[in-house]
Design an enzyme around this catalytic site. Structure first.
Site, PDB file in Angstrom:
ATOM      1  N   LYS A  13       0.834  -1.218   0.000  1.00 57.06           N
ATOM      2  CA  LYS A  13       0.000   0.000   0.000  1.00 57.06           C
ATOM      3  C   LYS A  13       0.861   1.257   0.000  1.00 57.06           C
ATOM      4  CE  LYS A  13      -2.342  -0.763   3.842  1.00 57.06           C
ATOM      5  NZ  LYS A  13      -1.818  -2.044   4.320  1.00 57.06           N
ATOM      6  N   ARG A  88      -9.202   0.748   9.597  1.00 61.77           N
ATOM      7  CA  ARG A  88      -8.698  -0.592   9.905  1.00 61.77           C
ATOM      8  C   ARG A  88      -9.695  -1.397  10.721  1.00 61.77           C
ATOM      9  NH1 ARG A  88      -2.919   0.581   9.404  1.00 61.77           N
ATOM     10  NH2 ARG A  88      -1.679  -1.313   9.637  1.00 61.77           N
ATOM     11  N   ARG A 127      11.546  -6.893   4.869  1.00 61.27           N
ATOM     12  CA  ARG A 127      11.466  -5.453   4.575  1.00 61.27           C
ATOM     13  C   ARG A 127      12.314  -4.633   5.545  1.00 61.27           C
ATOM     14  NH1 ARG A 127       5.679  -2.433   4.624  1.00 61.27           N
ATOM     15  NH2 ARG A 127       5.761  -2.805   6.859  1.00 61.27           N
ATOM     16  N   ARG A 160      11.793  -2.134  10.929  1.00 60.04           N
ATOM     17  CA  ARG A 160      10.770  -1.672  11.864  1.00 60.04           C
ATOM     18  C   ARG A 160      10.585  -2.736  12.940  1.00 60.04           C
ATOM     19  NH1 ARG A 160       5.617   0.158   8.299  1.00 60.04           N
ATOM     20  NH2 ARG A 160       4.565  -0.893  10.019  1.00 60.04           N
ATOM     21  N   ARG A 171       0.334  -9.047  13.818  1.00 59.37           N
ATOM     22  CA  ARG A 171      -0.322  -8.019  12.995  1.00 59.37           C
ATOM     23  C   ARG A 171      -1.252  -8.657  11.972  1.00 59.37           C
ATOM     24  NH1 ARG A 171       4.435  -4.942  10.492  1.00 59.37           N
ATOM     25  NH2 ARG A 171       2.876  -3.633   9.500  1.00 59.37           N
TER      26      ARG A 171
END
Ligand code: AMP
Length: 214
Positions: A13, A88, A127, A160, A171
């Site tokens: 996104k 969300r 990532r 992160r 998550r």
């Protein structure tokens, strides 16, 4: 053009929102980025959000709804926006309907970027980010180690906290339990467009543009 980019964490996104923001000259509003900035600046919002975000939990709806309302009412969003990371929960989607009503926004597009769960886990745990410019690095494609300097701006490359494997699983659980029902909410309103999020970045951008009727 008012766009809501929807999808699980790691579907791309953020990457696509940045590209669409250039194409349509509208701001990319990422609630995750805004919360991370608040954490860096140690604001009351940041201090509250950090404990939740580090564990992969959501920030409560009342806090997020006020944040979204403030952001969307701001001058920079007056010609449109790309919303990334909000809503969300179904509660947030209902609050967004109210925000749109207040702001006289009657047209918007919700695009769901679809990626298989297994691919998402690989993408998120691979990532890394540059602390300076936010460039995204992938540990299986790019040649770097955590702590190296970004080749674009020289900032430090880091992972992160919420992209560490145990937090990623949490998550995704939250996504499938709490956020996926938002898809049905928009499907019922016939407002949801589905786009396949597997492939090259350019390819996915083309799919998004054609879904948006560009
Ligand atoms: P993201 O960068 O969109 O993956 O967001 C990172 C984290 O910020 C999420 O895991 C949540 O803890 C928090 N967050 C961002 N947007 C929201 C939202 N709309 N509602 C609740 N929490 C959020």
């Amino acid at each position: 053009m008012n766009i809501i980019l929807f999808g699980a964490p790691g579907v791309g996104k953020g990457t696509q929102a940045k590209i669409l923001s250039h194409v349509y000259h509208i701001p990319h509003i990422s609630t995750g980025d805004i919360l991370r900035e608040a954490i860096k600046a140690e604001t009351p919002l940041g201090i509250k959000a950090k404990v939740l975000m580090d564990k992969g939990n959501l920030v409560p709806d009342d806090v997020m709804n006020i944040l979204a309302s403030d952001l969307l009412s701001s001058e920079r969003c007056k010609n449109g926006f790309i919303l990334d990371g909000f809503p969300r929960t179904v509660g947030q989607a209902k609050a967004l309907d109210d925000i749109f009503r207040t702001l006289n926004i009657h047209k918007f597009k919700v695009i769901n970027i679809d990626v298989d769960r297994k691919i998402i886990i690989e993408r998120l745990t691979d990532r890394f980010l540059c602390a300076g410019c936010g460039k995204i690095y992938n540990s299986t494609i790019d040649q770097f180690k955590a702590g190296d300097n970004c080749f674009k701006c020289g900032g430090k490359i880091f992972q992160r906290d919420d992209d560490k494997p145990e937090t990623v699983i949490k998550r995704l659980e939250i996504y499938f339990e709490t956020t996926e029902p938002v898809k049905k909410y928009y499907q019922r309103a016939h407002a949801l467009l589905d786009v396949n999020g597997v492939g090259e970045i350019d390819e996915i951008t083309q799919r998004l543009l054609s879904a948006l009727g560009h």
